[in-house]
Design a protein around this motif. Structure first.
Motif, mmCIF file in Angstrom:
data_model
loop_
_atom_site.group_PDB
_atom_site.id
_atom_site.type_symbol
_atom_site.label_atom_id
_atom_site.label_comp_id
_atom_site.label_asym_id
_atom_site.label_seq_id
_atom_site.Cartn_x
_atom_site.Cartn_y
_atom_site.Cartn_z
ATOM 1 N N VAL A 18 -27.875 -45.146 -18.216
ATOM 2 C CA VAL A 18 -26.945 -43.934 -18.546
ATOM 3 C C VAL A 18 -27.870 -42.544 -18.792
ATOM 4 C CG1 VAL A 18 -24.997 -42.984 -20.061
ATOM 5 C CG2 VAL A 18 -25.352 -45.483 -19.517
ATOM 6 N N ASP A 19 -27.712 -41.636 -18.257
ATOM 7 C CA ASP A 19 -28.522 -40.253 -18.286
ATOM 8 C C ASP A 19 -27.486 -39.687 -18.994
ATOM 9 O OD1 ASP A 19 -29.933 -38.029 -17.990
ATOM 10 O OD2 ASP A 19 -29.788 -37.837 -16.009
ATOM 11 N N ASP A 20 -28.203 -39.107 -20.036
ATOM 12 C CA ASP A 20 -27.234 -38.522 -21.332
ATOM 13 C C ASP A 20 -27.359 -36.987 -21.192
ATOM 14 O OD1 ASP A 20 -25.400 -38.403 -23.481
ATOM 15 O OD2 ASP A 20 -27.055 -38.448 -24.891
ATOM 16 N N GLY A 21 -27.276 -36.490 -19.975
ATOM 17 C CA GLY A 21 -27.337 -35.090 -19.958
ATOM 18 C C GLY A 21 -28.742 -34.438 -19.773
ATOM 19 N N SER A 22 -29.611 -35.369 -19.244
ATOM 20 C CA SER A 22 -31.008 -34.773 -19.374
ATOM 21 C C SER A 22 -31.077 -33.599 -18.305
ATOM 22 C CB SER A 22 -31.944 -35.880 -18.734
ATOM 23 O OG SER A 22 -31.879 -36.857 -19.204
ATOM 24 N N THR A 23 -32.304 -32.567 -19.079
ATOM 25 C CA THR A 23 -32.269 -31.296 -18.408
ATOM 26 C C THR A 23 -33.745 -31.263 -17.753
ATOM 27 O OG1 THR A 23 -33.071 -30.510 -20.506
ATOM 28 C CG2 THR A 23 -30.967 -30.315 -20.073
ATOM 29 N N ASP A 24 -34.523 -32.400 -17.929
ATOM 30 C CA ASP A 24 -35.893 -32.267 -17.240
ATOM 31 C C ASP A 24 -35.602 -32.895 -15.849
ATOM 32 O OD1 ASP A 24 -35.465 -34.956 -17.905
ATOM 33 O OD2 ASP A 24 -37.563 -34.827 -19.148
ATOM 34 N N ALA A 25 -36.816 -33.671 -15.687
ATOM 35 C CA ALA A 25 -36.717 -34.430 -14.047
ATOM 36 C C ALA A 25 -36.442 -35.867 -14.020
ATOM 37 C CB ALA A 25 -38.155 -34.325 -13.582
ATOM 38 N N THR A 26 -35.750 -36.152 -15.370
ATOM 39 C CA THR A 26 -35.489 -37.612 -15.693
ATOM 40 C C THR A 26 -34.573 -38.061 -14.231
ATOM 41 O OG1 THR A 26 -35.545 -37.755 -17.863
ATOM 42 C CG2 THR A 26 -33.949 -39.215 -16.996
ATOM 43 N N GLY A 27 -33.581 -37.117 -13.892
ATOM 44 C CA GLY A 27 -32.473 -37.312 -12.925
ATOM 45 C C GLY A 27 -33.179 -37.463 -11.657
ATOM 46 N N ALA A 28 -34.118 -36.953 -11.386
ATOM 47 C CA ALA A 28 -35.035 -37.092 -10.077
ATOM 48 C C ALA A 28 -35.857 -38.538 -9.955
ATOM 49 C CB ALA A 28 -36.190 -36.161 -10.031
ATOM 50 N N ARG A 29 -36.211 -38.841 -11.338
ATOM 51 C CA ARG A 29 -36.983 -40.185 -11.337
ATOM 52 C C ARG A 29 -35.972 -41.629 -11.301
ATOM 53 N NH1 ARG A 29 -40.192 -36.909 -12.208
ATOM 54 N NH2 ARG A 29 -40.031 -36.938 -9.917
ATOM 55 N N LEU A 30 -34.944 -41.111 -11.839
ATOM 56 C CA LEU A 30 -33.801 -42.058 -11.440
ATOM 57 C C LEU A 30 -33.378 -42.301 -10.177
ATOM 58 C CD1 LEU A 30 -31.424 -41.513 -14.776
ATOM 59 C CD2 LEU A 30 -32.816 -43.250 -14.500
ATOM 60 N N ALA A 31 -33.337 -41.295 -9.381
ATOM 61 C CA ALA A 31 -33.240 -41.222 -7.952
ATOM 62 C C ALA A 31 -34.020 -42.192 -7.267
ATOM 63 C CB ALA A 31 -33.040 -39.849 -7.267
ATOM 64 N N GLU A 32 -35.341 -42.080 -7.551
ATOM 65 C CA GLU A 32 -36.439 -42.925 -6.916
ATOM 66 C C GLU A 32 -36.296 -44.191 -7.403
ATOM 67 O OE1 GLU A 32 -39.817 -41.006 -8.589
ATOM 68 O OE2 GLU A 32 -39.618 -39.049 -7.545
ATOM 69 N N LEU A 33 -35.975 -44.474 -8.842
ATOM 70 C CA LEU A 33 -35.675 -45.827 -9.183
ATOM 71 C C LEU A 33 -34.569 -46.592 -8.496
ATOM 72 C CD1 LEU A 33 -36.623 -45.037 -13.010
ATOM 73 C CD2 LEU A 33 -38.109 -46.586 -11.313
ATOM 74 N N THR A 34 -33.544 -45.620 -8.280
ATOM 75 C CA THR A 34 -32.325 -46.334 -7.451
ATOM 76 C C THR A 34 -32.632 -46.730 -6.021
ATOM 77 O OG1 THR A 34 -31.034 -44.962 -8.774
ATOM 78 C CG2 THR A 34 -30.005 -45.908 -6.752
ATOM 79 N N ASP A 35 -33.567 -45.868 -5.457
ATOM 80 C CA ASP A 35 -34.103 -46.414 -4.215
ATOM 81 C C ASP A 35 -35.056 -47.611 -4.056
ATOM 82 O OD1 ASP A 35 -32.858 -44.119 -3.170
ATOM 83 O OD2 ASP A 35 -34.386 -42.898 -3.012
ATOM 84 N N ARG A 36 -35.782 -47.757 -5.352
ATOM 85 C CA ARG A 36 -36.811 -48.939 -5.453
ATOM 86 C C ARG A 36 -36.077 -50.277 -5.685
ATOM 87 N NH1 ARG A 36 -41.166 -47.568 -9.748
ATOM 88 N NH2 ARG A 36 -40.949 -45.726 -8.485
ATOM 89 N N TYR A 37 -35.056 -49.951 -6.745
ATOM 90 C CA TYR A 37 -34.323 -51.072 -7.342
ATOM 91 C C TYR A 37 -32.933 -51.034 -7.305
ATOM 92 C CZ TYR A 37 -38.935 -51.465 -9.820
ATOM 93 O OH TYR A 37 -40.266 -51.467 -10.071
ATOM 94 N N ASP A 38 -32.185 -52.287 -7.436
ATOM 95 C CA ASP A 38 -30.706 -52.478 -7.337
ATOM 96 C C ASP A 38 -30.185 -51.954 -8.909
ATOM 97 O OD1 ASP A 38 -28.208 -52.589 -6.466
ATOM 98 O OD2 ASP A 38 -28.249 -54.650 -6.732
ATOM 99 N N ILE A 39 -30.095 -50.555 -9.246
ATOM 100 C CA ILE A 39 -29.798 -50.374 -10.498
ATOM 101 C C ILE A 39 -28.726 -49.444 -10.394
ATOM 102 C CG2 ILE A 39 -32.012 -50.412 -11.337
ATOM 103 C CD1 ILE A 39 -32.287 -47.339 -11.596
ATOM 104 N N THR A 40 -27.792 -49.379 -11.226
ATOM 105 C CA THR A 40 -26.607 -48.510 -11.514
ATOM 106 C C THR A 40 -26.972 -47.328 -12.291
ATOM 107 O OG1 THR A 40 -25.026 -50.217 -11.292
ATOM 108 C CG2 THR A 40 -24.404 -48.241 -12.184
#
Length: 339
Positions: free
Chosen positions: A47-69
């Motif tokens: 759960v991305d709690d409104g991050s304002t840094d590059a957390t969202g971009a890291r999560l996009a990469e992780l979603t491609d790498r793993y089956d995460i929600t």
């Protein structure tokens, strides 16, 4: 309770994250390695709690790498983020994991074995080691908790504790596993002394509700490493925040922790008066007291580095924590008057 379980229960992992671009990938990579080694498939909800840094971009990469929600929301604090993650969780068991916690490779294999072979051991608090080498701010907190939790740290081994021992053992929801229905019940029953849930004690309140129903288990096999804040500014801010949450955690709950709260208030009041009347003498006494505190935590199992951090940073922590306590008391009074 179901007995005779021979297969592992299904598992969901809930990770709240806010502005942790440097840690979220390491956290999830370690989680996935531990799950693979433990041969335990899991649903992972971040759960991305409104991050304002590059957390969202890291999560996009992780979603491609793993089956995460990934669930994204406006910043609402860790409690609401976990609540949103629990709403998505489908596993019979849920592991709560914070983004600065790095799961040990064998931890989830150990947990899988425990809940499979001993289904009565349903609630688990992680054995947390703090990465304090070269980080005095993390070392301070790691050393400080060695005193109230010395019973466990003196001889870490498989154990459990109940309501009467709540203040005497390590606990927190940064690495914590329990049946989903039990966690959901604790969230539903959550009640803070404050109106603003972002300042509430989002772990102690949850754990108190759970421990009234199930014993909490601990073991070195279910381990992870916590990476604390690493700058002076973050340390001061965390001290202030911890003072506020401490009031919400313990003001209405009898026990050693509440006694310590009242004792700290008394010491703080006396110190404030003494600083005005005898500032030089008060500073000298404080320095001696800090050094003595460092010696005490060393005897309780802290490393030399952690003991030095306590001896050096205690006055700064005490000031921030004390101000946080005062804020907590004001917030609690305001909420009570509104009701």
């Amino acid at each position: 309770m179901v007995t005779g379980v021979t297969t592992a229960p299904t598992l969901s992992v809930v990770i709240p994250v806010y502005n942790e671009e440097n840690w979220i990938s390491r956290c999830i990579d370690a989680l996935m390695e531990s799950l693979a080694r433990g041969r335990w498939a899991a649903q992972v909800v971040v759960v991305d709690d409104g991050s304002t840094d590059a957390t969202g971009a890291r999560l996009a990469e992780l979603t491609d790498r793993y089956d995460i929600t990934v669930v994204s929301q406006v910043n609402a604090g860790r409690f609401e983020a976990r609540k949103a993650g629990l709403a998505k969780a489908t596993g019979e068991f849920v592991l709560l994991l914070d983004s600065r916690v790095i799961v040990e490779p064998g931890a989830l294999g150990f947990l899988r074995e425990q809940v499979t072979e001993h289904p009565e051991r349903r609630v688990w608090n992680g054995h947390i080691e703090v990465a304090s080498q070269g980080n005095p701010y993390a070392g301070f907190l790691a050393g400080l908790v060695k005193v109230p939790w010395r019973r466990y740290f003196a001889d870490p081994k498989l154990t459990s504790f109940g309501p009467d021992e709540f203040d005497l053992y390590p606990k927190g929801t940064g690495f914590f596993a329990a049946p989903r229905d039990l966690l959901a019940g604790s969230v539903e029953a959550f009640d803070s002394l404050y109106d603003d849930v972002t300042l509430a004690s989002d772990d102690t309140k949850v754990l108190r509700w759970i421990i009234e129903r199930e014993r909490i288990h601990l073991a070195p096999g279910f381990a992870a490493v916590y990476n604390g804040r690493d700058t002076l500014r973050k340390f001061v801010a965390q001290s202030y925040y911890r003072g506020t949450t401490y009031v919400d955690s313990y003001l209405t709950s009898a026990g050693p922790a509440r006694t310590a709260l009242f004792g700290a208030l008394g010491v703080g009041a006396v110190t404030a008066v003494m600083l005005v009347k005898h500032p030089v003498k008060t500073v000298a006494v404080g320095a001696v007291g800090s050094a003595a505190a460092g010696a005490v935590v060393r005897r309780c199992g802290a490393t030399p580095g952690e003991a030095r951090a306590v001896g050096t940073l205690l006055p700064l922590f005490a000031g921030g924590f004390g101000l946080g306590v005062l804020r907590g008391l004001v917030l609690a009074l305001r909420a009570k008057l509104r009701k």
